[in-house]
Design a protein around this motif. Structure first.
Motif: not given
Ligand SMILES: [Zn+2]
Ligand SMILES: [Zn+2]
Length: 426
Positions: A156, A158-159, A176, A179
């Motif tokens: 992912c 983002h996370c 995701c 997150c």
């Molecule tokens: Zn994520």
């Protein structure tokens, strides 16, 4: 003459699968997520509901995503058939790898983590459509997206976590599960030419249903060895990096080449996986072969693979004729007559299968009502007899004792007797 079938309304939404018959075909995992979403429930609840509907026990500790709905297993095929039956959308097994079960060995097929192409997600979204998961992403050797020429990713943006694509009770494909971030963002690395070749091969494979039947696999392999190594197993094995015992296992012991072996055959043989699995090998010429080899091959007794798939047009026509029979058949009986299991009828002749099942259901309900009516008439008659003979009150037990054994054993017989009595006296 072609008859129009009007199948009954489906139990679940008739959601159209994405990318059917293309290299971008959706996976059944993705379909389940989107179907659940369209019913406003979680994927976990939908899966539990389907299990309950078909009277299978639900295991609380077992997450729906542990079921491998898109795989080559018999379980995936069963899920495809159940969902085809409930949605009225046929061919949902094309969203799984189960059509390849008779051709592909399992080793090396399943990837270690969940992958995706961020550009595909982002393009889905830009087109104003729901992002969906591609079946090709669930095939380990596929490491690139052919359309976007980028490497598949599994983390992912983002996370930074992995396995966040669909391993949760609530899944919205493209987001995701840890997150909630959109997986269509972040950068993607360019793909290598080798990985694009593999992606193209597998994509073409997914776009065409395999046509070689189980009994056609050994003749196909024999043809391959003939073309690629003049029929010599040892030479074939050593030239292309297979073990000799492995090749023997394919030919004599019912073993199947794994996806990597098929890709090796396709690469060195200069023939697509789609062509191999369609049994279209009659006009296949090895690249850069000496001419004399081709001459020898034209006399080959194995030219052409005879064991092809079933003729579904013909089967559908037979099923339509069964709808005309005076006594409706059950779906299982219809399947027996055409020599095809219920599962495949729903997958490949969905409208006909559902029309047959529905007609039989209505017939069963009507004949059940007829039995009840006959039973009540019997009870009425006994009651009349007793009254004529001068009896005043009469007990249900009394009536029951006078019924024949068949009527006595009817489910809820006392209920029926009491209803008749109370309609007289009550
Ligand atoms: Zn994520
Ligand atoms: Zn892509």
């Amino acid at each position: 003459m072609m008859q129009l079938i009007q199948p009954p309304r489906s139990t679940l939404h008739a959601l159209a699968p994405q990318g059917l018959d293309t290299p971008d075909v959706e996976s059944l995992t993705s379909y389940v997520c989107r179907l659940a979403h369209s019913h406003g429930i979680t994927s976990q609840r939908l899966v539990d509901w389907v299990l309950g509907f078909f009277e299978h026990s639900v295991c609380d500790k077992y997450g729906w995503h542990q079921r491998n709905l898109s795989s080559m297993s018999a379980e995936s095929e069963q899920w495809a058939a159940w969902l085809s039956e409930l949605t009225g959308v046929e061919s949902l097994d094309s969203l799984t790898l189960s059509p390849y079960r008779r051709l592909l060995g399992t080793p090396g097929l399943a990837p270690r983590s969940d992958r995706w192409c961020p550009c595909c997600f982002s393009e889905d979204k830009q087109r104003g459509e729901e992002p969906y998961l591609r079946l090709a992403w669930d095939i380990a050797p596929v490491e690139a997206c052919l359309k976007h020429k980028v490497k598949l990713t599994s983390i992912c943006p983002h996370c930074q976590r992995s396995n966040v694509r669909n391993r949760a009770a609530i899944v919205v494909p493209g987001y995701c599960t840890a997150c909630g971030g959109f997986l269509g963002e972040g950068s993607a690395e360019p793909a290598t030419p080798e990985s694009l070749w593999t992606a193209r091969q597998v994509g073409n494979m997914l776009a065409h249903r395999p046509q070689v039947a189980a009994e056609g696999v050994v003749p196909l392999l024999e043809t391959i060895i003939e073309r690629m190594a003049d029929g010599k197993i040892t030479c074939f094995a050593s030239s292309y990096g297979f073990s000799k015992s492995g090749v023997w296992h394919w030919l004599r012991k019912g073993g199947l080449p794994g996806i990597k072996a098929w890709l090796t055959i396709a690469l060195h043989g200069g023939i697509g996986l789609d062509k191999l699995f369609a049994g279209e090998v009659q006009n296949w010429a090895m690249p850069h072969q000496p001419l004399q080899l081709n001459i020898a091959l034209s006399e080959s007794p194995r030219a052409g693979i005879q064991s092809r798939e079933l003729d579904w047009e013909e089967i559908r026509a037979s099923l339509r004729l069964m709808l005309e029979l005076p006594t409706p058949l059950s779906i299982n009986e219809a399947g027996k007559r055409v020599g095809i299991g219920r599962k495949h009828l729903y997958l490949r002749a969905n409208a006909e299968a559902r029309a047959i099942a529905d007609r039989h259901r209505r017939y069963r309900a009507a004949s059940k009502q007829q039995h009840v009516d006959e039973l009540r008439a019997k009870i009425e008659m006994l009651l009349d007899e007793r009254l004529e003979a001068g009896y005043e009150g009469i007990s249900a037990r009394d009536i029951w004792a006078r019924l024949d054994t068949e009527a006595q054993s009817v489910n809820g017989i006392f209920h029926h007797i009491n209803l008749v009595i109370s309609s007289r006296y009550g």
